[in-house]
Design a protein around this motif. Structure first.
Motif, PDB file in Angstrom:
ATOM      1  N   ASN A  16       6.673  66.463 -30.595  1.00  0.00           N
ATOM      2  CA  ASN A  16       6.242  67.672 -31.310  1.00  0.00           C
ATOM      3  C   ASN A  16       7.434  68.596 -31.534  1.00  0.00           C
ATOM      4  O   ASN A  16       8.554  68.302 -31.110  1.00  0.00           O
ATOM      5  N   GLY A  17       7.205  69.719 -32.204  1.00  0.00           N
ATOM      6  CA  GLY A  17       8.280  70.650 -32.541  1.00  0.00           C
ATOM      7  C   GLY A  17       8.998  71.224 -31.331  1.00  0.00           C
ATOM      8  O   GLY A  17      10.166  71.597 -31.406  1.00  0.00           O
ATOM      9  N   ALA A  18       8.316  71.284 -30.186  1.00  0.00           N
ATOM     10  CA  ALA A  18       8.920  71.820 -28.962  1.00  0.00           C
ATOM     11  C   ALA A  18       9.698  70.768 -28.183  1.00  0.00           C
ATOM     12  O   ALA A  18      10.284  71.066 -27.151  1.00  0.00           O
ATOM     13  N   GLY A  19       9.709  69.523 -28.671  1.00  0.00           N
ATOM     14  CA  GLY A  19      10.451  68.467 -27.995  1.00  0.00           C
ATOM     15  C   GLY A  19       9.655  67.693 -26.962  1.00  0.00           C
ATOM     16  O   GLY A  19      10.194  66.843 -26.268  1.00  0.00           O
ATOM     17  N   LYS A  20       8.360  67.945 -26.869  1.00  0.00           N
ATOM     18  CA  LYS A  20       7.514  67.261 -25.894  1.00  0.00           C
ATOM     19  C   LYS A  20       7.055  65.919 -26.467  1.00  0.00           C
ATOM     20  O   LYS A  20       6.647  65.824 -27.621  1.00  0.00           O
ATOM     21  N   VAL A  21       7.114  64.879 -25.637  1.00  0.00           N
ATOM     22  CA  VAL A  21       6.643  63.562 -26.043  1.00  0.00           C
ATOM     23  C   VAL A  21       5.121  63.564 -26.007  1.00  0.00           C
ATOM     24  O   VAL A  21       4.512  63.815 -24.971  1.00  0.00           O
ATOM     25  N   LEU A  22       4.505  63.300 -27.168  1.00  0.00           N
ATOM     26  CA  LEU A  22       3.051  63.281 -27.262  1.00  0.00           C
ATOM     27  C   LEU A  22       2.480  61.883 -27.099  1.00  0.00           C
ATOM     28  O   LEU A  22       1.357  61.723 -26.618  1.00  0.00           O
ATOM     29  N   PHE A  23       3.243  60.868 -27.503  1.00  0.00           N
ATOM     30  CA  PHE A  23       2.724  59.502 -27.520  1.00  0.00           C
ATOM     31  C   PHE A  23       3.892  58.535 -27.553  1.00  0.00           C
ATOM     32  O   PHE A  23       4.901  58.790 -28.203  1.00  0.00           O
ATOM     33  N   THR A  24       3.780  57.407 -26.875  1.00  0.00           N
ATOM     34  CA  THR A  24       4.786  56.350 -26.907  1.00  0.00           C
ATOM     35  C   THR A  24       4.087  55.047 -27.282  1.00  0.00           C
ATOM     36  O   THR A  24       3.013  54.747 -26.769  1.00  0.00           O
ATOM     37  N   SER A  25       4.712  54.281 -28.177  1.00  0.00           N
ATOM     38  CA  SER A  25       4.105  53.043 -28.647  1.00  0.00           C
ATOM     39  C   SER A  25       5.175  51.986 -28.879  1.00  0.00           C
ATOM     40  O   SER A  25       6.325  52.309 -29.159  1.00  0.00           O
ATOM     41  N   GLY A  26       4.774  50.745 -28.810  1.00  0.00           N
ATOM     42  CA  GLY A  26       5.650  49.633 -29.141  1.00  0.00           C
ATOM     43  C   GLY A  26       5.623  49.317 -30.625  1.00  0.00           C
ATOM     44  O   GLY A  26       6.357  48.459 -31.095  1.00  0.00           O
ATOM     45  N   SER A  27       4.784  50.021 -31.365  1.00  0.00           N
ATOM     46  CA  SER A  27       4.631  49.790 -32.799  1.00  0.00           C
ATOM     47  C   SER A  27       4.979  51.057 -33.575  1.00  0.00           C
ATOM     48  O   SER A  27       4.384  52.114 -33.350  1.00  0.00           O
ATOM     49  N   GLU A  28       5.927  50.938 -34.487  1.00  0.00           N
ATOM     50  CA  GLU A  28       6.321  52.101 -35.287  1.00  0.00           C
ATOM     51  C   GLU A  28       5.172  52.581 -36.174  1.00  0.00           C
ATOM     52  O   GLU A  28       4.956  53.781 -36.323  1.00  0.00           O
ATOM     53  N   SER A  29       4.404  51.645 -36.733  1.00  0.00           N
ATOM     54  CA  SER A  29       3.303  52.049 -37.610  1.00  0.00           C
ATOM     55  C   SER A  29       2.220  52.799 -36.843  1.00  0.00           C
ATOM     56  O   SER A  29       1.640  53.760 -37.357  1.00  0.00           O
ATOM     57  N   THR A  30       1.953  52.416 -35.609  1.00  0.00           N
ATOM     58  CA  THR A  30       0.978  53.141 -34.789  1.00  0.00           C
ATOM     59  C   THR A  30       1.492  54.531 -34.462  1.00  0.00           C
ATOM     60  O   THR A  30       0.751  55.514 -34.532  1.00  0.00           O
ATOM     61  N   ALA A  31       2.764  54.629 -34.113  1.00  0.00           N
ATOM     62  CA  ALA A  31       3.353  55.932 -33.804  1.00  0.00           C
ATOM     63  C   ALA A  31       3.295  56.856 -35.026  1.00  0.00           C
ATOM     64  O   ALA A  31       2.986  58.049 -34.896  1.00  0.00           O
ATOM     65  N   LYS A  32       3.542  56.310 -36.222  1.00  0.00           N
ATOM     66  CA  LYS A  32       3.468  57.118 -37.437  1.00  0.00           C
ATOM     67  C   LYS A  32       2.040  57.574 -37.711  1.00  0.00           C
ATOM     68  O   LYS A  32       1.817  58.695 -38.162  1.00  0.00           O
ATOM     69  N   ALA A  33       1.061  56.712 -37.432  1.00  0.00           N
ATOM     70  CA  ALA A  33      -0.338  57.083 -37.625  1.00  0.00           C
ATOM     71  C   ALA A  33      -0.737  58.205 -36.677  1.00  0.00           C
ATOM     72  O   ALA A  33      -1.434  59.146 -37.068  1.00  0.00           O
ATOM     73  N   VAL A  34      -0.282  58.155 -35.441  1.00  0.00           N
ATOM     74  CA  VAL A  34      -0.573  59.207 -34.472  1.00  0.00           C
ATOM     75  C   VAL A  34       0.133  60.500 -34.874  1.00  0.00           C
ATOM     76  O   VAL A  34      -0.431  61.588 -34.787  1.00  0.00           O
TER      77      VAL A  34
END
Length: 58
Positions: A16-34
């Motif tokens: 997010n804008g504050a630098g906090k990790v919101l989600f980690t994924s092994g798939s770039e497309s899933t990360a983009k969807a989130v």
């Protein structure tokens, strides 16, 4: 026992804008969807040593 290739795969983080990790994924497309669910967030590759690589520096 887990797959031996786990450490060789790329992982993606939604930050997010504050630098906090919101989600980690092994798939770039899933990360983009989130990331679409969080305005102002970005998808960046997770660096193996634990530091984050910003999209601006790539």
């Amino acid at each position: 026992m887990g797959c031996a290739c786990k450490n060789k795969r790329d992982q993606w983080e939604v930050i997010n804008g504050a630098g906090k990790v919101l989600f980690t994924s092994g798939s770039e497309s899933t990360a983009k969807a989130v990331a679409r669910r969080y305005p102002g967030s970005e998808v960046v590759p997770k660096v193996k040593d634990g530091t984050k690589k910003s999209a601006a520096s790539s």
